[in-house]
Write an enzyme that holds these catalytic residues in place. Structure first.
Site, short mmCIF file in Angstrom:
data_model
loop_
_atom_site.label_atom_id
_atom_site.label_comp_id
_atom_site.label_asym_id
_atom_site.label_seq_id
_atom_site.Cartn_x
_atom_site.Cartn_y
_atom_site.Cartn_z
N ASN A 9 47.96 12.44 59.54
CA ASN A 9 48.91 13.62 60.19
C ASN A 9 48.90 14.63 59.13
O ASN A 9 49.80 13.90 58.31
CB ASN A 9 50.31 12.63 60.34
N LYS A 11 51.12 16.90 59.36
CA LYS A 11 52.94 17.25 59.52
C LYS A 11 52.07 19.26 59.30
O LYS A 11 51.43 19.84 59.34
CB LYS A 11 53.67 16.83 58.71
N HIS A 96 57.27 10.63 67.00
CA HIS A 96 57.33 11.01 65.51
C HIS A 96 58.79 10.98 65.05
O HIS A 96 59.39 11.73 65.62
CB HIS A 96 56.53 11.68 64.64
N GLU A 98 60.03 11.86 62.74
CA GLU A 98 60.63 13.43 62.04
C GLU A 98 61.12 14.09 63.30
O GLU A 98 61.86 14.94 63.07
CB GLU A 98 59.71 14.48 61.21
N GLU A 168 56.20 2.70 62.82
CA GLU A 168 56.09 3.74 60.90
C GLU A 168 58.19 3.52 60.85
O GLU A 168 58.84 4.13 61.45
CB GLU A 168 56.25 5.19 61.37
N GLY A 174 56.59 8.59 53.43
CA GLY A 174 56.80 9.97 52.50
C GLY A 174 58.39 9.25 51.68
O GLY A 174 58.31 10.05 50.59
N SER A 214 53.74 5.09 54.07
CA SER A 214 53.57 5.54 52.84
C SER A 214 52.59 4.08 52.42
O SER A 214 51.64 3.41 52.09
CB SER A 214 54.81 4.62 51.86
P1 PGA Z 1 53.90 9.04 55.08
O1 PGA Z 1 53.99 9.47 56.25
O2 PGA Z 1 52.08 8.69 55.06
O3 PGA Z 1 53.92 10.00 53.82
O4 PGA Z 1 54.76 8.41 54.64
C1 PGA Z 1 53.92 8.70 57.25
C2 PGA Z 1 53.87 9.58 58.60
O5 PGA Z 1 55.18 9.93 59.20
O6 PGA Z 1 52.92 9.52 59.85
#
Ligand code: PGA
Length: 251
Positions: A9, A11, A96, A98, A168, A174, A214
């Site tokens: 992803n 983003k 997601h 976010e 997640e 992140g 992460s």
């Molecule tokens: P990250 O994000 O690996 O940077 O923690 C995962 C995601 O949001 O899909």
């Protein structure tokens, strides 16, 4: 047997030119990735057409990061499921955290998006996960169970069988803090059990459930070795082809 999947992803990162180069670097690494692992990359909307071209004829599939909850019309700034399918995508990430947190994505909207995506032959990568305070209060099972029920239970079994689930935990995205393999396995088994309760155990055994938050080359192998973890949804580490490919080789 359910599919093993590693999905990147991206983003809101990379220019079009950078994205094409990243996609080409991922595709170039495919000969070393076991043939039973499906590799997906999810660039921003603006990159979909050229990235899909850059990886066409390779094992790399393309996903969008979202789609509209309407099929077409006067919805300025939105991108529809038919447009995404026409751009060469096989998958679309939906729900997601976010999007839930910053863009008011509700379960009601997600049901509409899922149905529109499925009608276009897209496989949704449906994300669920609890916030830090929800886990601290011991509510992670009920939060994730409700996210699953409110959206996936609304679908017909035939539709739901096309969905990939991504667990997640919001506190791991992140942050550099990963769920332990035991924490992740526990909730993945819970998700599979929840799906079995609604759709039956054969159905649940066939659904891929990815871990995200992460995930990196140093922890992917331990996570992917868990019986109910079928791969990863990778954010930050998917922006470096070497790291993403190392994760894809971690099964
Ligand atoms: P990250 O994000 O690996 O940077 O923690 C995962 C995601 O949001 O899909």
């Amino acid at each position: 047997m359910r599919k093993k999947i590693v999905a990147g992803n991206w983003k809101m990162n990379t220019s079009v030119v950078e994205g094409e180069a990243l996609a080409a670097a991922v595709a170039a690494g495919m000969p070393e990735v076991p043939s039973d692992v499906e590799i997906i990359i999810a660039p921003p909307f603006t990159h979909l057409v050229s990235v899909a071209k850059a990886v066409s004829g390779t094992r790399v599939a393309v996903a969008a990061q979202n789609c509209a909850d309407e099929p077409k019309g006067a919805f300025t700034g939105e991108v529809s499921a038919p447009m995404i399918a026409g751009a060469g995508c096989k998958y679309v990430i939906l729900g997601h955290s976010e999007r839930r947190q910053y863009y008011g994505e509700t379960s009601e909207k997600l049901v509409k998006k899922m149905r529109l995506a499925l009608a276009e032959g897209l496989s949704p990568i449906f994300c669920v996960g609890e916030k830090f305070e929800e886990r601290n209060a011991g509510n992670h099972f009920s939060v994730v169970g409700a996210q699953i029920a409110e959206v996936l239970f609304e679908l017909e079994p035939e539709e739901a069988s096309k969905v990939v689930v991504a667990y997640e935990p919001v506190w791991a995205i992140g942050t550099g803090i990963t769920a332990t393999a035991a924490q992740a396995q526990e909730i993945h088994a819970f998700i599979r059990g929840t799906l079995a309760g609604r759709f039956g155990s054969d159905f649940a055994d066939g659904i891929s459930i990815l871990y995200g938050g992460s995930c990196k080359p140093s922890n992917a192998a331990e996570l992917f070795a868990c019986p109910d973890i079928d791969g990863g949804l990778i954010g930050g580490a998917s922006l470096k082809a070497d790291d993403f490919l190392a994760i894809a080789k971690s099964f």
